[in-house]
Structures are given as C-alpha cells and as structure tokens.
Design a protein around this motif. Structure first.
Motif, PDB file in Angstrom:
ATOM      1  N   ALA A 292     -15.298   1.931 -10.279  1.00 13.56           N
ATOM      2  CA  ALA A 292     -15.721   2.355  -8.943  1.00 13.56           C
ATOM      3  C   ALA A 292     -14.729   3.359  -8.351  1.00 13.56           C
ATOM      4  CB  ALA A 292     -15.847   1.128  -8.044  1.00 13.56           C
TER       5      ALA A 292
ATOM      6  N   GLY B 244     -11.903   4.989  -6.332  1.00 16.03           N
ATOM      7  CA  GLY B 244     -10.695   4.497  -5.686  1.00 16.03           C
ATOM      8  C   GLY B 244     -10.033   3.303  -6.339  1.00 16.03           C
ATOM      9  N   THR B 245     -10.526   2.858  -7.480  1.00 14.81           N
ATOM     10  CA  THR B 245      -9.900   1.704  -8.131  1.00 14.81           C
ATOM     11  C   THR B 245      -8.570   2.075  -8.793  1.00 14.81           C
ATOM     12  OG1 THR B 245     -11.355   2.147 -10.004  1.00 14.81           O
ATOM     13  CG2 THR B 245     -11.986   0.341  -8.555  1.00 14.81           C
TER      14      THR B 245
ATOM     15  N   LYS C 230      -8.268   4.890 -11.172  1.00 17.20           N
ATOM     16  CA  LYS C 230      -8.467   5.442 -12.517  1.00 17.20           C
ATOM     17  C   LYS C 230      -7.481   6.567 -12.834  1.00 17.20           C
ATOM     18  CE  LYS C 230     -12.785   6.390 -11.538  1.00 17.20           C
ATOM     19  NZ  LYS C 230     -12.833   5.720 -10.228  1.00 17.20           N
TER      20      LYS C 230
ATOM     21  N   THR D 106      -4.613   7.387 -11.432  1.00 20.17           N
ATOM     22  CA  THR D 106      -3.237   6.902 -11.479  1.00 20.17           C
ATOM     23  C   THR D 106      -3.000   6.181 -12.807  1.00 20.17           C
ATOM     24  OG1 THR D 106      -3.514   6.506  -9.109  1.00 20.17           O
ATOM     25  CG2 THR D 106      -1.504   5.668 -10.119  1.00 20.17           C
TER      26      THR D 106
ATOM     27  N   ASP E 220     -15.127  14.824 -11.887  1.00 21.11           N
ATOM     28  CA  ASP E 220     -15.433  14.502 -10.494  1.00 21.11           C
ATOM     29  C   ASP E 220     -16.818  15.060 -10.178  1.00 21.11           C
ATOM     30  OD1 ASP E 220     -13.459  12.953  -9.182  1.00 21.11           O
ATOM     31  OD2 ASP E 220     -12.092  14.659  -9.065  1.00 21.11           O
TER      32      ASP E 220
ATOM     33  N   GLY F 182     -16.135   8.413 -10.085  1.00 20.17           N
ATOM     34  CA  GLY F 182     -16.134   7.059  -9.565  1.00 20.17           C
ATOM     35  C   GLY F 182     -17.526   6.493  -9.745  1.00 20.17           C
TER      36      GLY F 182
ATOM     37  N   ASN G  79      -6.564  -3.335 -11.977  1.00 27.20           N
ATOM     38  CA  ASN G  79      -5.465  -2.530 -11.470  1.00 27.20           C
ATOM     39  C   ASN G  79      -5.062  -3.015 -10.073  1.00 27.20           C
ATOM     40  OD1 ASN G  79      -3.581  -0.403 -11.468  1.00 27.20           O
ATOM     41  ND2 ASN G  79      -5.026   0.963 -10.428  1.00 27.20           N
ATOM     42  N   LYS G  80      -3.984  -2.491  -9.565  1.00 26.49           N
ATOM     43  CA  LYS G  80      -3.434  -2.862  -8.253  1.00 26.49           C
ATOM     44  C   LYS G  80      -3.043  -4.333  -8.246  1.00 26.49           C
ATOM     45  CE  LYS G  80      -6.261   0.727  -6.103  1.00 26.49           C
ATOM     46  NZ  LYS G  80      -6.876   1.278  -4.900  1.00 26.49           N
TER      47      LYS G  80
ATOM     48  N   ASP H 233      -0.381  -5.462  -7.960  1.00 26.87           N
ATOM     49  CA  ASP H 233       0.653  -5.694  -6.948  1.00 26.87           C
ATOM     50  C   ASP H 233       0.056  -6.203  -5.647  1.00 26.87           C
ATOM     51  OD1 ASP H 233       0.364  -2.821  -5.273  1.00 26.87           O
ATOM     52  OD2 ASP H 233      -0.116  -2.680  -7.397  1.00 26.87           O
TER      53      ASP H 233
ATOM     54  N   SER I 238      -0.515  -2.647 -12.841  1.00 26.82           N
ATOM     55  CA  SER I 238      -0.272  -1.931 -11.593  1.00 26.82           C
ATOM     56  C   SER I 238       0.153  -0.529 -11.972  1.00 26.82           C
ATOM     57  CB  SER I 238       0.811  -2.622 -10.760  1.00 26.82           C
ATOM     58  OG  SER I 238       1.167  -1.769  -9.677  1.00 26.82           O
TER      59      SER I 238
HETATM   60  N1  GTP Z   1      -1.349  -0.751  -4.554  1.00 25.30           N
HETATM   61  C1  GTP Z   1      -1.749   0.016  -5.573  1.00 25.30           C
HETATM   62  N2  GTP Z   1      -2.416   1.167  -5.309  1.00 25.30           N
HETATM   63  C2  GTP Z   1      -2.805   1.921  -6.353  1.00 25.30           C
HETATM   64  C3  GTP Z   1      -2.561   1.548  -7.699  1.00 25.30           C
HETATM   65  N3  GTP Z   1      -3.103   2.481  -8.511  1.00 25.30           N
HETATM   66  C4  GTP Z   1      -3.646   3.413  -7.692  1.00 25.30           C
HETATM   67  N4  GTP Z   1      -3.463   3.079  -6.400  1.00 25.30           N
HETATM   68  C5  GTP Z   1      -3.892   3.842  -5.206  1.00 25.30           C
HETATM   69  O1  GTP Z   1      -5.301   3.836  -5.103  1.00 25.30           O
HETATM   70  C6  GTP Z   1      -5.758   5.060  -4.540  1.00 25.30           C
HETATM   71  C7  GTP Z   1      -6.803   5.696  -5.425  1.00 25.30           C
HETATM   72  O2  GTP Z   1      -6.187   6.024  -6.653  1.00 25.30           O
HETATM   73  P1  GTP Z   1      -6.841   7.041  -7.687  1.00 25.30           P
HETATM   74  O3  GTP Z   1      -6.017   6.983  -8.920  1.00 25.30           O
HETATM   75  O4  GTP Z   1      -7.074   8.354  -7.059  1.00 25.30           O
HETATM   76  O5  GTP Z   1      -8.249   6.324  -7.910  1.00 25.30           O
HETATM   77  P2  GTP Z   1      -9.530   6.847  -8.725  1.00 25.30           P
HETATM   78  O6  GTP Z   1     -10.222   5.645  -9.254  1.00 25.30           O
HETATM   79  O7  GTP Z   1      -9.106   7.859  -9.717  1.00 25.30           O
HETATM   80  O8  GTP Z   1     -10.399   7.534  -7.596  1.00 25.30           O
HETATM   81  P3  GTP Z   1     -11.690   8.477  -7.796  1.00 25.30           P
HETATM   82  O9  GTP Z   1     -11.380   9.456  -8.902  1.00 25.30           O
HETATM   83  O10 GTP Z   1     -11.835   9.151  -6.471  1.00 25.30           O
HETATM   84  O11 GTP Z   1     -12.843   7.572  -8.112  1.00 25.30           O
HETATM   85  C8  GTP Z   1      -4.519   5.920  -4.343  1.00 25.30           C
HETATM   86  O12 GTP Z   1      -4.091   5.803  -3.027  1.00 25.30           O
HETATM   87  C9  GTP Z   1      -3.526   5.317  -5.306  1.00 25.30           C
HETATM   88  O13 GTP Z   1      -2.185   5.515  -4.930  1.00 25.30           O
HETATM   89  C10 GTP Z   1      -1.846   0.331  -7.940  1.00 25.30           C
HETATM   90  O14 GTP Z   1      -1.578  -0.081  -9.061  1.00 25.30           O
HETATM   91  N5  GTP Z   1      -1.473  -0.389  -6.834  1.00 25.30           N
END
Ligand code: GTP
Ligand code: MG
Lengths: 142, 330
Positions: B46, B48-49, B51, B53, B77, B142, B186-187, B189, B243
């Motif tokens: 989804a 913002g999960t 991916k 990072t 994207d 996403g 993920n996350k 933390d 994380s």
């Molecule tokens: N607390 C925490 N936040 C995280 C972690 N990994 C990513 N984030 C945060 O989550 C938010 C979204 O991260 P992205 O890596 O852009 O997520 P994405 O899934 O690629 O997003 P889209 O490509 O828009 O779908 C950012 O603010 C990151 O800093 C983690 O392990 N822990």
C-alpha cells in the motif's frame, strides 16, 4: 527485417529533474513547479532536499532527463549552480538545459548564464514561462 | 563484474525502450538472449508503507555482501490520468545510495497501466538484466488490491505492510497477499507491530497462498500446473519484521529472499514461473498486435459507425467486437 513494435508511442513525455541543492529546508517552490510541470503532461523526477551537485548530476544521468530544474533559496547559487553545470558536463550532458528558480538577484544572472544555467526564473516568475522555456529547449530527439 | 555499456548509454536505451522509439524493438530482440541472469525481486504494498525506504536499504545491504553485486532499482509511480504527467518521488528515500556507482536507479511512470507497473517495465528489466546487473528490484506504485502485475515479472515478490497502515483484513481480502512470497512488516520501530504480525499470520493460516496460478483472463492455454518435484515442500510465505528507517532486519529479509530463490531452483517452481511469465508476456503482446491489426484494417468511419450503433443500443458491444474481429479475416 525489423520487427513490428508492439507499442509505439506517437508523443514522448518530457522527463524533467527537479532538485533542491543547498542546505535550506524549504521545498515549497520546488513542489509547486513539479506539480505544474506534471499538469503540463511532463514526468517530473523529484529528488528532494539537500542534494549535492554530484547527486543531481548522477540522478539526471540515470533518469536520462530532458532538462534539469533547480530551486535554490540559500543564497549559495553563485557557487552551487556552476558546480552542477560542471558535474553534468563531465558526464557528457552539457546538452541538457538547466534552469533555476529561487531568490537570485538580477545582477548575478549574466554570470550564471555564462556558467551554463540557460534559464533563471526569479520570484514571481509565471510558471508558464518555465514551461515555455522547457518546450523551446528540448527538441524532439531522434 | 561490470556493465556491458556506459551508464549514460544504458539510461538512453531505457528511454528508447520506454517510449517504443524507433529501433527499440530491434535492440530488445538482440539483447533478449542475454537476459535471465539477474535475480528479479518485486516489492509491492500500500502507499506509504515504506517501500522506497526499504528498497534503498535492501540495495545498500546487498552492496555490502562480499561479492558486491550490481544492483538496479526500477521505481514505478502513477501517471496522472488527467494530464498524463507524473511526479516520480521514490528517489527521495534513496539518498543513501548516492555515490555508489554499482547502483542504478530508474524512475518510471505507470503511463495508464493499471497493474502497478508500466507496460514497458518488463522490457526495462530485460535491458538491465542483459546489461549485467545481478539484482534488479522493482518497486510498484502504491498498490491497493488489483495491482499485482509485478508477479508476472519478478521471481520473488515481497509485499510490504506496516503497523496501523490500515486494516490487515483488507490486505487479506484484497488478494495482494496471494502474490506474496515474503511479507515484510516494515516500521517495526512503531507500536502495534506484533498485532500486525499476528493478524497477517492468522490470515495466512486461513488462506495460504497456493502456487502462483494467477487468474488468467481467457487467453492462451496456460502451462500445466506445477507440482513440486522430488521431496521439495511447498514454500510457506514467511513474515519478516524490518525497520527500514532504523536499518534493522533488512539482512534477515535478504536471507529470506535467498531461501526463496533456493526453493525456486530446487523445487522446479522457478522454471514453472518462468513459463508463466513468458506466457503472459507473449499473450499481452498478442493482444496488442491484434488490437493494432484490427484498428488498421478498419476505417475510422466504419469504426465510428459501429460505436454509434452500440451507443444507440442497436448493437451489443460483444457483437460489435465480433464484427471487428470478422473484418480481420483471421
Ligand atoms: N517509523 C518508520 N517510518 C518509516 C520506515 N520506513 C519508511 N518510513 C517512513 O514512511 C514514509 C513513507 O515511506 P516511503 O518509503 O516513501 O513509502 P512508499 O511505500 O515507497 O510510498 P509510495 O511510493 O508513495 O507508495 C516516510 O515518511 C518514511 O520515512 C520505518 O521503518 N519506520
Ligand atoms: Mg515509494
């Protein structure tokens, strides 16, 4: 004999890198430009804050962009913008037009143009000017 | 280990392929025999999960392995349905990779494709594969529910979940878990990670993903369903806690990918998936060619006449399509 292309696109989307060099943390202007270019049908690679000249040039190379747009508010434009132009040049990308926006005093513009920044757009420049600049400077490639 | 062409030439070839420019198909045909060497990993989940990072961190940890594999990332994207433009922002999260010439990142807009990747993504992966990259990681848009086309390209599919990012039951219903070989939670933390893991675990217990027999639209006859050969046990989708932000657990995730790849090889499922990928690839191109041929044979006026008959409800859409097909005289 050449095989038929299964997908053949008549128009190709322009790819534009929008980056923020320097240490200031304000990317509002950069995002406004990015959105406007998207709305004009362009594909904008947005790389975020605090990009070094090397990071910008490397992203421009990997993404094979048609133009590089830089937003800079930190006052370091006279140092950073020529360095970015140079970093693109050493990668064989001196043909890629560079434009910059932000707080750039008029008296600095001639030297920047000299250094390879083809378009300088001060505060309050209409976005349409930026779009027109990109369209003029990016001839259809072969 | 080095690339077969300069990074600049590679970037330009990708552009030509992405746009189906003149000569692109000839280049693709010529390099196709050199594909099939890279490990291709799909990362979906989804918005913002985390991916991007996570993908960045995966690439960084891969690069630290003793063999220093060359890593390419293709980050997709969505295109705006209104303007056709796009903002491609995945690189924002990948700045840790800057300065490493063994990593190549390419952003792609989905350009109207609905499956979570672009139509040209598989061709771009072929270019990267033939150019000498050892690992290719595809980040999809996403994805909510149906954006599962990455399973038609990748050998190993990772679905990224995160605590509180929405109802895990949603993911279960949505079918995205069905394509997961590995679920990265993920996350880790954050609070609630253990609830997320147990919800996902019980979802997997209820409906374990079977072999990847992706729902086929009517089409070419699918390859016979694979039975694990010898004493291979079917792969159990595993859950790995990570994380990406704190750089924790990503080594475990890469170990899980190694295990899945070893399984694909030992069980014969890798070969089966390859057949399925080829199958859906050829089928998609056949669809394209047929549509194109149909539109070439039919004059614009005839086509509009048919459409107008349909819109006046004098002709059923299915009958209209049959009429067009008949005009092809296959
Ligand atoms: N607390 C925490 N936040 C995280 C972690 N990994 C990513 N984030 C945060 O989550 C938010 C979204 O991260 P992205 O890596 O852009 O997520 P994405 O899934 O690629 O997003 P889209 O490509 O828009 O779908 C950012 O603010 C990151 O800093 C983690 O392990 N822990
Ligand atoms: Mg992302």
């Amino acid at each position: 004999m050449s095989q038929p292309d299964a997908r053949e696109s008549s128009s190709r989307s322009l790819r534009i890198l929008i980056a923020k060099p320097g240490l200031d943390g304000h990317d509002r202007g950069a995002k406004v430009v990015a959105r406007a270019l998207r709305d004009a049908g362009m594909e904008v690679i947005y790389t975020g804050l605090r990009q070094t000249p090397e990071m910008i040039a490397e992203a421009a190379l990997q993404e094979d962009v048609d133009a590089v747009g830089l937003s800079i508010l930190s006052g370091a434009h006279n140092v950073l913008l020529p360095r970015i132009a140079e970093a693109l040049r050493v990668r064989g990308m001196s043909d890629v037009p560079i434009f910059a926006g932000g707080i750039i005093p008029a008296e600095d513009i001639p030297a920047l143009v000299q250094a390879g920044i083809a378009g300088v757009f001060g505060p309050g420049s209409p976005i349409a000017d930026i779009i027109a600049f990109i369209r003029e400077r990016t001839p259809i490639r072969d | 280990m080095s690339l077969t062409l300069s990074r600049r030439d590679l970037a330009r070839l990708i552009t030509r392929v992405e746009n189906s420019e003149r000569g692109a198909q000839d280049a693709l045909s010529a390099l196709y025999a050199d594909t099939g060497r890279a490990r291709v990993i799909g990362v979906t989940g989804a918005p913002g999960t985390g991916k991007s990072t996570l993908v960045s961190e995966m690439a960084r940890v891969y690069r630290q392995r003793p063999d220093h594999p060359l890593v390419a990332i293709v980050a997709v994207d969505p295109s705006s349905p209104f303007s056709g433009g796009a903002i491609l922002g995945d690189r924002i999260r990948m700045r840790d990779l800057a300065g490493d010439s063994g990593v190549f990142i390419r952003s792609m807009a989905s350009r109207g494709a609905l499956g979570g990747i672009a139509t040209a993504t598989s061709d771009v992966v072929d270019v990267l594969d033939a150019s000498g990259f050892d690992i290719i990681i595809i980040e999809t848009v996403g994805a909510g529910q149906l954006e599962v086309d990455v399973a038609r390209i990748a050998q190993t599919v990772i679905v990224v979940e995160s605590p509180g990012a929405g109802d895990e039951v949603q993911a279960v219903k949505a079918g995205i878990l069905e394509i997961a070989d590995i679920i990265a939670v993920n996350k880790a933390d954050r609070d609630g990670v253990n609830q997320t893991i147990s919800a996902l675990q019980s979802a997997l217990d209820i409906a374990p993903p079977s072999f990847h027999t992706h729902h086929q639209r009517p089409g070419l006859p699918p390859p016979p369903v694979h039975q694990p050969s010898g004493d291979a046990v079917a792969w159990q989708t595993c859950i790995v806690k990570v994380s990406a932000l704190n750089k924790e657990g990503v080594g475990d995730l890469l170990d899980a990918i190694d295990q899945h790849q070893a399984y694909l090889h030992a069980s014969g499922e890798g070969e089966y998936r390859r057949l399925q990928h080829v199958h859906s690839n050829v089928e998609a191109r056949l669809r394209d060619l047929l549509l194109r041929a149909a539109m070439q044979r039919l004059s614009r006026a005839d086509f509009e006449a048919i459409l107008s008959a349909v819109s006046q409800r004098n002709l059923h859409p299915a009958v209209a399509a049959q009429k067009v097909l008949d005009s092809l005289q296959l």
